[in-house]
Scaffold this active site. Structure first.
Site, mmCIF file in Angstrom:
data_model
loop_
_atom_site.group_PDB
_atom_site.id
_atom_site.type_symbol
_atom_site.label_atom_id
_atom_site.label_comp_id
_atom_site.label_asym_id
_atom_site.label_seq_id
_atom_site.Cartn_x
_atom_site.Cartn_y
_atom_site.Cartn_z
ATOM 1 N N ILE A 15 -100.635 19.689 -83.857
ATOM 2 C CA ILE A 15 -101.088 21.239 -84.395
ATOM 3 C C ILE A 15 -99.081 20.924 -85.352
ATOM 4 O O ILE A 15 -98.225 21.194 -84.147
ATOM 5 C CB ILE A 15 -101.874 21.950 -83.110
ATOM 6 N N CYS A 16 -99.093 21.463 -86.088
ATOM 7 C CA CYS A 16 -97.876 22.571 -86.284
ATOM 8 C C CYS A 16 -97.246 21.168 -86.860
ATOM 9 O O CYS A 16 -97.438 20.828 -88.131
ATOM 10 C CB CYS A 16 -97.589 23.936 -85.427
ATOM 11 N N HIS A 17 -95.700 21.368 -86.685
ATOM 12 C CA HIS A 17 -95.129 20.248 -87.080
ATOM 13 C C HIS A 17 -94.887 19.276 -86.291
ATOM 14 O O HIS A 17 -94.805 18.234 -86.280
ATOM 15 C CB HIS A 17 -93.711 20.786 -86.626
#
Length: 184
Positions: free
Chosen positions: A112-114
């Protein structure tokens, strides 16, 4: 949660500092509620310092150091975000190899995300459809990924299934989808 993960052991790989707290704790808690044994792996053997965006959050005890962890001991892998977390881990050859081993073994991975920065470093995004924090779009497309701006993306290209999401707001869909995929 609809699925049963009893008997499954899930690794969560996080740097000693810089993991976005909710992107670790919410998937961990959802997987545990579904019955999984969730283990925190890090390059340290003590504890990690999580963050709430730029502010220090809680600390969390590490279950096992990366140096003593083997992908064969796990059924799946979760990679939480936070800018500093994957940025640090992608500079650690053992962490990159750990991630790549899950793909080589055909085991499911959720990021998730970065966190997809680490996937790009592990050279496992080419030809895959995924999502991430929007600022990673260019990095991921340059690494061969097809980037989508979606709450959650499931890619079954290659030998394993990859679940990705963009940000903390996507956590409910991310956790539900990861549980579904890991239970399959």
């Amino acid at each position: 949660m609809a699925h049963d993960l009893k008997g499954k052991t899930i690794a969560v790989l996080a740097a000693p500092e810089g993991t976005e707290q909710v992107e670790l704790t919410e998937p961990r808690d959802g997987l545990r509620e579904a019955g999984a044994d969730v283990r925190l792996i890090s390059t340290t053997d003590t504890e990690i310092q999580m963050f709430n965006h730029l502010d220090k959050g809680d600390t969390l005890a590490v279950d096992a150091p990366l140096s003593a962890s083997v992908p064969d001991a796990f059924d799946a892998l979760v990679l939480p975000g936070g800018v500093a977390n994957p940025d640090f881990l992608r500079t650690v050859p053992e962490a990159v190899a750990f991630v790549r081993a899950f793909f080589d073994a055909g085991k499911p991975v959720a990021a998730i995300c970065h966190a997809p920065w680490l996937l790009a470093e592990a050279d496992v995004v080419n030809g895959r459809t995924l999502t991430s924090w929007p600022s990673l779009r260019t990095d991921l497309t340059n690494a061969g990924a097809l980037w989508r701006d979606e709450e959650v993306q499931v890619c079954e290209a290659g030998p394993n299934t990859l679940v990705t999401s963009r940000k903390p707001d996507d956590l409910p869909a991310f956790v539900k989808t990861a549980v579904d995929v890991f239970a399959a």
